[in-house]
Design a protein around this motif. Structure first.
Motif, PDB file in Angstrom:
ATOM      1  N   UNK A  66       0.762  -1.224  -0.028  1.00 31.59           N
ATOM      2  CA  UNK A  66       0.008   0.113  -0.099  1.00 31.59           C
ATOM      3  C   UNK A  66       0.871   1.212   0.076  1.00 31.59           C
ATOM      4  N   UNK A  67       0.527   2.301  -0.736  1.00 30.75           N
ATOM      5  CA  UNK A  67       1.101   3.532  -0.803  1.00 30.75           C
ATOM      6  C   UNK A  67       1.247   3.986   0.722  1.00 30.75           C
ATOM      7  N   UNK A  68       2.574   4.236   1.106  1.00 31.37           N
ATOM      8  CA  UNK A  68       2.787   4.895   2.661  1.00 31.37           C
ATOM      9  C   UNK A  68       4.064   5.868   2.563  1.00 31.37           C
ATOM     10  N   UNK A  69       3.524   7.017   2.998  1.00 33.74           N
ATOM     11  CA  UNK A  69       4.827   7.908   3.202  1.00 33.74           C
ATOM     12  C   UNK A  69       5.955   7.338   4.074  1.00 33.74           C
ATOM     13  N   UNK A  70       5.616   6.645   5.283  1.00 28.62           N
ATOM     14  CA  UNK A  70       6.594   6.284   6.209  1.00 28.62           C
ATOM     15  C   UNK A  70       7.364   5.173   5.309  1.00 28.62           C
ATOM     16  N   UNK A  71       6.995   4.206   4.540  1.00 26.73           N
ATOM     17  CA  UNK A  71       7.629   3.283   4.116  1.00 26.73           C
ATOM     18  C   UNK A  71       8.478   3.911   2.886  1.00 26.73           C
ATOM     19  N   UNK A  72       7.788   4.537   1.987  1.00 24.76           N
ATOM     20  CA  UNK A  72       8.371   5.003   0.639  1.00 24.76           C
ATOM     21  C   UNK A  72       9.555   6.128   1.037  1.00 24.76           C
ATOM     22  N   UNK A  73       9.379   6.952   2.273  1.00 23.52           N
ATOM     23  CA  UNK A  73      10.400   8.030   2.420  1.00 23.52           C
ATOM     24  C   UNK A  73      11.599   7.165   3.125  1.00 23.52           C
ATOM     25  N   UNK A  74      11.277   6.123   3.980  1.00 22.35           N
ATOM     26  CA  UNK A  74      12.623   5.302   4.320  1.00 22.35           C
ATOM     27  C   UNK A  74      13.284   4.455   3.236  1.00 22.35           C
ATOM     28  N   UNK A  75      12.665   3.940   2.158  1.00 21.48           N
ATOM     29  CA  UNK A  75      13.213   3.333   1.145  1.00 21.48           C
ATOM     30  C   UNK A  75      14.004   4.243   0.398  1.00 21.48           C
ATOM     31  N   UNK A  76      13.517   5.526  -0.008  1.00 21.82           N
ATOM     32  CA  UNK A  76      14.189   6.733  -0.427  1.00 21.82           C
ATOM     33  C   UNK A  76      15.750   7.024   0.071  1.00 21.82           C
ATOM     34  N   UNK A  77      15.589   7.061   1.422  1.00 22.07           N
ATOM     35  CA  UNK A  77      16.650   7.321   2.460  1.00 22.07           C
ATOM     36  C   UNK A  77      17.619   6.179   2.126  1.00 22.07           C
ATOM     37  N   UNK A  78      17.277   4.934   2.205  1.00 21.48           N
ATOM     38  CA  UNK A  78      18.096   3.860   2.259  1.00 21.48           C
ATOM     39  C   UNK A  78      18.812   3.681   0.895  1.00 21.48           C
ATOM     40  N   UNK A  79      18.012   4.009  -0.170  1.00 22.04           N
ATOM     41  CA  UNK A  79      18.498   3.907  -1.427  1.00 22.04           C
ATOM     42  C   UNK A  79      20.004   4.769  -1.573  1.00 22.04           C
ATOM     43  N   UNK A  80      19.683   6.084  -1.118  1.00 20.49           N
ATOM     44  CA  UNK A  80      20.982   7.073  -0.980  1.00 20.49           C
ATOM     45  C   UNK A  80      22.011   6.173  -0.136  1.00 20.49           C
ATOM     46  N   UNK A  81      21.679   5.663   0.949  1.00 19.01           N
ATOM     47  CA  UNK A  81      22.807   5.000   1.908  1.00 19.01           C
ATOM     48  C   UNK A  81      23.454   3.834   0.840  1.00 19.01           C
ATOM     49  N   UNK A  82      22.895   2.963   0.193  1.00 19.68           N
ATOM     50  CA  UNK A  82      23.267   1.804  -0.316  1.00 19.68           C
ATOM     51  C   UNK A  82      24.068   2.131  -1.452  1.00 19.68           C
ATOM     52  N   UNK A  83      23.820   3.228  -2.260  1.00 19.20           N
ATOM     53  CA  UNK A  83      24.686   3.768  -3.182  1.00 19.20           C
ATOM     54  C   UNK A  83      25.800   4.699  -2.704  1.00 19.20           C
ATOM     55  N   UNK A  84      25.798   4.836  -1.430  1.00 20.59           N
ATOM     56  CA  UNK A  84      26.728   5.731  -0.826  1.00 20.59           C
ATOM     57  C   UNK A  84      28.212   5.179  -0.711  1.00 20.59           C
ATOM     58  N   UNK A  85      29.147   5.855  -0.748  1.00 21.08           N
ATOM     59  CA  UNK A  85      30.667   5.596  -0.502  1.00 21.08           C
ATOM     60  C   UNK A  85      31.134   5.748   1.013  1.00 21.08           C
ATOM     61  N   UNK A  86      29.821   6.596   1.789  1.00 23.63           N
ATOM     62  CA  UNK A  86      30.262   6.897   3.060  1.00 23.63           C
ATOM     63  C   UNK A  86      30.948   8.120   3.244  1.00 23.63           C
ATOM     64  N   UNK A  87      31.279   8.748   2.442  1.00 26.09           N
ATOM     65  CA  UNK A  87      31.833  10.159   2.409  1.00 26.09           C
ATOM     66  C   UNK A  87      30.924  11.339   2.400  1.00 26.09           C
ATOM     67  N   UNK A  88      29.686  11.060   1.696  1.00 26.41           N
ATOM     68  CA  UNK A  88      29.128  12.245   1.488  1.00 26.41           C
ATOM     69  C   UNK A  88      28.557  12.938   2.603  1.00 26.41           C
ATOM     70  N   UNK A  89      28.722  14.164   2.492  1.00 31.88           N
ATOM     71  CA  UNK A  89      28.479  15.075   3.832  1.00 31.88           C
ATOM     72  C   UNK A  89      26.924  14.972   4.295  1.00 31.88           C
ATOM     73  N   UNK A  90      25.895  14.905   3.326  1.00 31.40           N
ATOM     74  CA  UNK A  90      24.678  14.724   3.933  1.00 31.40           C
ATOM     75  C   UNK A  90      24.623  13.389   4.359  1.00 31.40           C
ATOM     76  N   UNK A  91      24.996  12.346   4.171  1.00 30.90           N
ATOM     77  CA  UNK A  91      24.919  11.123   4.821  1.00 30.90           C
ATOM     78  C   UNK A  91      25.779  11.068   6.221  1.00 30.90           C
TER      79      UNK A  91
END
Length: 160
Positions: A66-91
């Protein structure tokens, strides 16, 4: 849906697990996942929180679809993390305990998800994933949590 690692020994009827998880999920309408906390201090000693053990999971797929802001926003943030090199200032600025720990792969993704949206998780009783690991006992004997006093319903060899 029930997900089990291959190093799991089931000692009870999984219908009972389904019932226990279903009761917990019904009590929390925001939850999608039911897990047992990590019983080794792999997260606690470094990040000050338990994390989750990915060896056993119960997921409410209907809620997840089901569409859910809680779930979708968390997935969006995780996508950033998974693709990161851990040196990104935002992360690095994110108030998340696990933001760049990926050595436990799927379990770390789940732990990150929990740190972003803890309300989507419910905790199962420890007997549903008693984590007995010779690896952790030998490598870090003081890290093993043997506080689960219930008769194990699922035993997890928990080998990284």
């Amino acid at each position: 849906m029930i997900i089990l690692d291959l190093d799991i020994f089931v000692q009870a009827d999984l219908r009972e697990l389904w019932s226990v998880a279903g009761t917990l999920l019904r009590k929390n309408p925001n939850a999608f996942f039911a897990y047992v906390p990590e019983q080794q201090d792999v997260y606690q000693s470094v990040y000050g929180t338990d994390g989750v053990n990915g060896g056993l999971a119960v997921m409410d797929l209907e809620r997840m679809r089901k569409p859910s802001y809680r779930y979708n926003s968390a997935l969006e943030r995780l996508t950033k993390l998974i693709g990161s090199d851990c040196h990104d200032a935002e992360l690095r600025a994110m108030p998340m305990p696990y933001r760049c720990l990926w050595d436990l792969i799927d379990q770390t993704v789940l732990a990150n998800f929990e740190s972003i949206r803890p309300e989507v998780y419910v905790r199962l009783p420890c007997e549903w994933n008693v984590q007995l690991s010779l690896y952790w006992y030998i490598k870090r004997p003081n890290s093993v949590d043997l506080t689960c006093k219930s008769i194990p319903k699922i035993i997890h060899a928990n080998w990284p």
